[in-house]
Design an enzyme around this catalytic site. Structure first.
Site, short mmCIF file in Angstrom:
data_model
loop_
_atom_site.label_atom_id
_atom_site.label_comp_id
_atom_site.label_asym_id
_atom_site.label_seq_id
_atom_site.Cartn_x
_atom_site.Cartn_y
_atom_site.Cartn_z
CB CYS A 142 -0.95 0.00 1.20
SG CYS A 142 -2.02 1.46 1.28
CB CYS B 190 -0.65 2.41 3.92
SG CYS B 190 -2.28 1.88 3.42
CG ASP B 191 3.12 1.23 4.53
OD1 ASP B 191 2.65 1.71 5.58
OD2 ASP B 191 2.90 0.06 4.16
#
Length: 333
Positions: free
Chosen positions: A156, A159-160
């Site tokens: 992701c 997300c990261d």
């Protein structure tokens, strides 16, 4: 909200028949225990519906393989993924939600109350059902990939990606997902290399053009990743790459690996029971969470192929619980 619904062998599947012991009845049963499922549990519990949450094979879903979560509101210093799940679970329990480490393997949605059986051989009835079983990122099934997931390996970018500011990363894949991830990562990484097993991309033309115009994106064609190199202590240091045409192997240095070969919604057990799109995601009657079966509601990544964020999953979990509460109230006039 990872929730493995691969069915066991025929001998292990409990059969929903009158010969089994009487099922335990609940007003609301929630399948899945990621942000969507646990938020639904919180709202349903506060509405005094005493929900039962069946957590599945991986309690907490994909957050449990995320080390640091910095984009969930209310945690300015960030929070570990498993810790965030624990807090959600305890909050739901505080208001009366029951949580069990079981997964549904058989469902009867043709009559109400709905009936289901779990892998532990238990049987339940529910007046309303909330499906929050999530979607699983498709991975390469490499031991090193599993070992370093959350320690330099991710599925992701949104997300990261921030954690890779000023670093070089690779993206594995050749479809729209890979192009989206690669383009997004150029906001943070100094270089993004797309590794694809073919000599041409599968992505849509507009996504290809956007990626190929980006000066930060490099390409490694006709190649597959056979191993992720590094350690949990030191992070990712590179990937071992095999050329599919020549068979030659080499090490490609990198500090991060993003798997972008798509996602698969965990909906196998609902096949033929609930309406889905061609990719297998449950369809809902927007702007509600209602599915094709009255009394069954869906939340989180199992019905959302676009955002796949903890905060959006939590929002749809809230919506599903409120929809279920209102629907149950309507039954009694």
């Amino acid at each position: 909200m990872l929730y493995c619904l691969a069915l066991p062998s025929d001998e292990e599947i409990p059969i929903l028949s009158s010969e089994n012991s009487a099922p335990t009845h609940h007003r609301v049963i929630i399948l899945g225990s990621g942000p969507a499922g646990l938020t639904a549990a919180l709202y349903a519990a506060r509405a005094e519906l005493s929900p039962l949450v069946l957590e599945g094979n991986q309690p907490g879903g994909q957050l449990t393989i995320t080390t640091e979560v910095e984009n969930y509101p209310g945690f300015p210093e960030g929070i570990l993924g498993p810790e965030l799940v624990d807090k959600m679970r305890e909050q739901a329990r505080r208001f009366g939600a029951q949580v069990r480490f079981e997964r549904a393997v058989e469902l009867d949605l043709a009559q109400r109350p709905f009936r289901l059986a779990t892998d532990d051989g238990n049987h339940f009835e529910a007046d309303a059902l909330i499906v929050a079983t999530g979607a699983s990122a498709k991975l390469l099934d490499l031991p090193s990939e599993t070992e370093l997931m959350g320690y330099g390996v991710s599925a992701c970018a949104t997300c990261d990606g921030f954690f890779f500011k000023g670093k070089e990363v690779v993206v594995v894949g050749g479809g729209d997902t890979a192009m989206e991830e690669a383009t997004y990562l150029t906001r943070f990484a100094t270089k993004v290399t797309v590794i694809h097993r073919r000599a041409e991309l599968r992505a849509s033309k507009i996504m290809q053009e956007r990626a190929t115009r980006n000066e930060k994106i490099a390409w490694l064609w006709n190649s597959v990743v056979t191993e992720v190199l590094g350690s949990r202590e030191g992070g990712v240091t590179g990937v071992r790459v095999k050329n599919v045409e020549t068979g030659a192997e080499s090490v490609y240095p990198t500090q991060g690996v993003f798997m972008a070969i798509g996602h698969k919604p965990n909906t196998e057990v609902f096949d033929g029971k609930l309406a889905m799109n061609e990719a297998g995601y449950l369809t809902v009657q927007e702007p509600t969470s209602r599915t094709s079966v009255e009394g069954v509601f869906a939340a989180g990544d199992v019905m959302d192929p676009s955002y796949r964020q903890a905060v959006t999953a939590a929002g749809t979990g809230c919506r599903a619980a409120i929809d279920a509460e209102r629907w149950l109230e309507s039954l009694h006039g």
